[in-house]
Design an enzyme around this catalytic site. Structure first.
Site, PDB file in Angstrom:
ATOM      1  N   ASN A   1       0.876  -1.166   0.000  1.00 42.05           N
ATOM      2  CA  ASN A   1       0.000   0.000   0.000  1.00 42.05           C
ATOM      3  C   ASN A   1       0.916   1.219   0.000  1.00 42.05           C
ATOM      4  O   ASN A   1       1.451   1.602   1.046  1.00 42.05           O
ATOM      5  CB  ASN A   1      -0.878  -0.072   1.261  1.00 42.05           C
TER       6      ASN A   1
ATOM      7  N   ARG B   1      -2.639  -1.929  -3.331  1.00 43.28           N
ATOM      8  CA  ARG B   1      -3.764  -1.006  -3.163  1.00 43.28           C
ATOM      9  C   ARG B   1      -3.577   0.114  -4.184  1.00 43.28           C
ATOM     10  O   ARG B   1      -2.545   0.791  -4.207  1.00 43.28           O
ATOM     11  CB  ARG B   1      -3.752  -0.413  -1.761  1.00 43.28           C
TER      12      ARG B   1
ATOM     13  N   HIS C   1     -11.838   4.642  -0.277  1.00 45.57           N
ATOM     14  CA  HIS C   1     -11.831   3.758   0.898  1.00 45.57           C
ATOM     15  C   HIS C   1     -12.588   2.454   0.630  1.00 45.57           C
ATOM     16  O   HIS C   1     -13.085   1.813   1.548  1.00 45.57           O
ATOM     17  CB  HIS C   1     -12.438   4.444   2.151  1.00 45.57           C
TER      18      HIS C   1
ATOM     19  N   HIS D   1     -15.833   5.535   8.015  1.00 48.80           N
ATOM     20  CA  HIS D   1     -14.387   5.257   8.027  1.00 48.80           C
ATOM     21  C   HIS D   1     -13.714   6.565   8.445  1.00 48.80           C
ATOM     22  O   HIS D   1     -13.612   7.503   7.647  1.00 48.80           O
ATOM     23  CB  HIS D   1     -13.935   4.809   6.629  1.00 48.80           C
ATOM     24  N   LEU D   2     -13.297   6.626   9.711  1.00 50.00           N
ATOM     25  CA  LEU D   2     -12.757   7.878  10.253  1.00 50.00           C
ATOM     26  C   LEU D   2     -11.290   7.696  10.605  1.00 50.00           C
ATOM     27  O   LEU D   2     -10.947   7.260  11.714  1.00 50.00           O
ATOM     28  CB  LEU D   2     -13.558   8.293  11.504  1.00 50.00           C
TER      29      LEU D   2
ATOM     30  N   GLY E   1      -7.622  10.040   6.552  1.00 49.85           N
ATOM     31  CA  GLY E   1      -8.629  10.285   5.516  1.00 49.85           C
ATOM     32  C   GLY E   1      -9.960   9.809   6.095  1.00 49.85           C
ATOM     33  O   GLY E   1      -9.976   8.879   6.886  1.00 49.85           O
TER      34      GLY E   1
ATOM     35  N   ARG F   1      -7.355  17.545   4.791  1.00 46.84           N
ATOM     36  CA  ARG F   1      -8.183  17.815   3.596  1.00 46.84           C
ATOM     37  C   ARG F   1      -9.493  18.483   4.008  1.00 46.84           C
ATOM     38  O   ARG F   1     -10.040  18.187   5.061  1.00 46.84           O
ATOM     39  CB  ARG F   1      -8.462  16.516   2.842  1.00 46.84           C
TER      40      ARG F   1
ATOM     41  N   ASP G   1      -3.969  15.605  13.943  1.00 48.54           N
ATOM     42  CA  ASP G   1      -4.061  14.349  14.674  1.00 48.54           C
ATOM     43  C   ASP G   1      -5.133  14.442  15.764  1.00 48.54           C
ATOM     44  O   ASP G   1      -5.053  15.300  16.645  1.00 48.54           O
ATOM     45  CB  ASP G   1      -2.695  14.036  15.296  1.00 48.54           C
ATOM     46  N   MET G   2      -6.121  13.562  15.692  1.00 49.78           N
ATOM     47  CA  MET G   2      -7.242  13.645  16.629  1.00 49.78           C
ATOM     48  C   MET G   2      -6.799  13.511  18.080  1.00 49.78           C
ATOM     49  O   MET G   2      -7.332  14.178  18.969  1.00 49.78           O
ATOM     50  CB  MET G   2      -8.286  12.567  16.269  1.00 49.78           C
ATOM     51  N   ARG G   3      -5.787  12.668  18.327  1.00 47.93           N
ATOM     52  CA  ARG G   3      -5.322  12.517  19.719  1.00 47.93           C
ATOM     53  C   ARG G   3      -4.827  13.849  20.266  1.00 47.93           C
ATOM     54  O   ARG G   3      -5.122  14.207  21.412  1.00 47.93           O
ATOM     55  CB  ARG G   3      -4.189  11.484  19.796  1.00 47.93           C
TER      56      ARG G   3
ATOM     57  N   GLU H   1      -7.504  -3.258   5.451  1.00 45.78           N
ATOM     58  CA  GLU H   1      -7.392  -3.159   3.990  1.00 45.78           C
ATOM     59  C   GLU H   1      -6.413  -4.206   3.451  1.00 45.78           C
ATOM     60  O   GLU H   1      -6.610  -4.750   2.363  1.00 45.78           O
ATOM     61  CB  GLU H   1      -6.957  -1.737   3.601  1.00 45.78           C
TER      62      GLU H   1
HETATM   63  P1  ADP Z   1      -4.790   6.574   7.883  1.00 46.51           P
HETATM   64  O1  ADP Z   1      -5.910   7.220   7.118  1.00 46.51           O
HETATM   65  O2  ADP Z   1      -3.484   7.305   7.774  1.00 46.51           O
HETATM   66  O3  ADP Z   1      -4.685   5.063   7.724  1.00 46.51           O
HETATM   67  P2  ADP Z   1      -5.661   5.921  10.590  1.00 46.51           P
HETATM   68  O4  ADP Z   1      -6.832   5.075  10.247  1.00 46.51           O
HETATM   69  O5  ADP Z   1      -4.467   5.251  11.189  1.00 46.51           O
HETATM   70  O6  ADP Z   1      -5.202   6.840   9.393  1.00 46.51           O
HETATM   71  O7  ADP Z   1      -6.182   7.039  11.618  1.00 46.51           O
HETATM   72  C1  ADP Z   1      -5.356   8.067  12.078  1.00 46.51           C
HETATM   73  C2  ADP Z   1      -6.192   8.948  13.007  1.00 46.51           C
HETATM   74  O8  ADP Z   1      -6.670   8.138  14.109  1.00 46.51           O
HETATM   75  C3  ADP Z   1      -5.391  10.093  13.615  1.00 46.51           C
HETATM   76  O9  ADP Z   1      -6.170  11.277  13.605  1.00 46.51           O
HETATM   77  C4  ADP Z   1      -5.203   9.630  15.040  1.00 46.51           C
HETATM   78  O10 ADP Z   1      -5.084  10.714  15.947  1.00 46.51           O
HETATM   79  C5  ADP Z   1      -6.485   8.876  15.288  1.00 46.51           C
HETATM   80  N1  ADP Z   1      -6.379   8.015  16.483  1.00 46.51           N
HETATM   81  C6  ADP Z   1      -5.643   6.899  16.621  1.00 46.51           C
HETATM   82  N2  ADP Z   1      -5.760   6.421  17.895  1.00 46.51           N
HETATM   83  C7  ADP Z   1      -6.578   7.276  18.557  1.00 46.51           C
HETATM   84  C8  ADP Z   1      -7.092   7.356  19.890  1.00 46.51           C
HETATM   85  N3  ADP Z   1      -6.761   6.457  20.811  1.00 46.51           N
HETATM   86  N4  ADP Z   1      -7.923   8.380  20.195  1.00 46.51           N
HETATM   87  C9  ADP Z   1      -8.248   9.312  19.275  1.00 46.51           C
HETATM   88  N5  ADP Z   1      -7.809   9.293  18.000  1.00 46.51           N
HETATM   89  C10 ADP Z   1      -6.981   8.300  17.649  1.00 46.51           C
END
Ligand code: ADP
Length: 387
Positions: A9, A87, A175, A202-203, A206, A235, A277-279, A373
């Site tokens: 991928n 992919r 996706h 799918h969150l 992307g 995005r 980054d959501m975290r 995936e």
């Molecule tokens: P990609 O599209 O690059 O494959 P992922 O599916 O790995 O992405 O998702 C990445 C997102 O998930 C980031 O925003 C990350 O902060 C969030 N994320 C991962 N673990 C957690 C968590 N424990 N709490 C909140 N958000 C999280």
């Protein structure tokens, strides 16, 4: 022993890989090379191995694949995959299923570069690198757009003169490998819900939402490009096209500047000014971070409502990918605004990321299903080999 399948991928600056030695089993090893083009890292994990995490400097995808292979072969001996499954983000109008990558197919994928300028070139680099490394293996393309080819024309057209549709200017959806995997898990493990009306969110970095009816895609929030629909890490998601016209005429922005803005400087990063980054956003106390999360949740609610109309009701809502699988806070925030749709969350189940996080009495089931995936690519590649 069954034929082994290597999955690749290739993203803009990363190469994810996994080795599947047995059909319908977990991969022997999976990993990724990050930050291709500079000082990066290679990470890998497998049931039989200690986790690997080391610094590497690789200039391109060919070098990244060589690093990945060196790592795999150091543990497993010489690798001779029967197939390499790739992919590929864009399959255009032609591809609704995985396909053997012969010269004619590859030429067709080359022609799709302008359709996915930030993804397709890297996918093609991955194919060329794998052809060099494994000249005897079957190279198989698995498309993110393929799963959505079942959508009715009504959900694929734009309200533009019809000649544009005939030129391929339409909604493709992305996706698809993730949604195909979720659809498969629903069929195998939730036989009561699989034939019904399911909204899958799918969150990840992307993000998109797909409406499934009888396990097939009928609508998706992503359209012609991977920009539409939900806001994402960097995005923009849905935007009034008039904004772009204004930027061109009044701000004198050219295509490259608009592309940079919409793909790399917008979304959660743009709104928060802090992070994609959501975290990090959940940990921040800044009101702009709160606004970004609120906007993300509100758009998910809005699109879920829209898809409830498309499907004429909803039997289940599924959360998947990084944020969907791991952020109980975000799931609660989304579901709190969807009570009107018959969604009631069980907070304790949600906190521990249970498979079913809805309340016993909730008319709509809410599920958390991890996406995979790589497993979908391996399964498709094997199916093609066996055909
Ligand atoms: P990609 O599209 O690059 O494959 P992922 O599916 O790995 O992405 O998702 C990445 C997102 O998930 C980031 O925003 C990350 O902060 C969030 N994320 C991962 N673990 C957690 C968590 N424990 N709490 C909140 N958000 C999280």
């Amino acid at each position: 022993m069954t034929a082994s399948v290597l999955t690749l991928n290739a993203g803009s600056s990363s190469l994810k890989f996994a080795l599947f030695e047995e059909a319908d089993a977990a991969p022997t090893l999976r990993g990724q090379v990050d930050r291709i083009g500079g000082a990066g890292r290679i990470l890998a994990d497998g049931a039989e191995f200690d986790r690997i995490d080391k610094a590497v400097t690789v200039q391109d995808h060919t070098a990244a694949l060589a690093e990945a292979l060196a790592l795999i072969e150091a543990r497993l001996g010489t690798l001779k995959p029967a197939a390499v499954g790739h992919r590929i983000v864009h399959g255009g109008p032609a591809h609704d299923r995985p396909v053997l990558l012969d010269p004619a197919v590859i030429a067709g994928l080359e022609a799709l570069r302008p359709f996915a300028p930030l993804h397709q070139p890297h996918n093609l680099s991955g194919i060329y690198a794998a052809q060099q490394a494994f000249p005897d293996a079957h190279q198989i393309g698995c498309f993110d757009t393929g799963f959505h080819r079942s959508q009715p024309k009504l959900n694929r057209v734009f309200a533009l003169p019809h000649r544009y549709y005939e030129q391929g200017i339409c909604r493709y959806g992305f996706h698809g490998l993730s949604y195909a995997h979720i659809s498969r898990v629903l069929a195998a493990e939730h036989a009561d819900l699989a034939p019904g009306r399911v909204v899958v969110a799918h969150l990840g970095n992307g993000a998109s939402i797909c409406a499934l009816k009888e396990g097939q895609s009928v609508a998706s929030t992503m359209g012609f490009s991977a920009l539409d629909g939900l806001p994402m890490g960097t995005r923009c998601g849905q935007i009034d096209p008039g904004v772009l016209l204004y930027m061109m005429t009044e701000e004198r922005m050219d295509a490259a500047a608009i592309q940079r803005l919409l793909y790399h400087e917008a979304g959660l990063l743009g709104l928060s000014g802090i992070s994609n980054d959501m975290r990090e956003l959940e940990a921040a106390s800044d009101p702009q971070a709160a606004l970004a999360i609120d906007y993300f949740a509100a758009r998910i609610q809005r699109e879920t409502g829209a898809f409830a109309a498309v499907l004429q009701g909803v039997d289940a809502l599924v959360f998947t990918a990084g944020i969907g699988e791991h952020s109980a806070t975000l799931r609660a925030r989304v579901c709190d605004g969807l009570g009107w749709l018959g969604i009631a969350l069980d907070p304790a189940r949600n906190r521990v990321h249970a498979r079913e996080i809805s309340d016993e009495t909730s008319p709509v089931k809410v599920l958390v299903i991890p996406t995979d995936e790589e497993a979908e690519i391996a399964r498709s590649a094997r199916a093609l080999l066996d055909a």
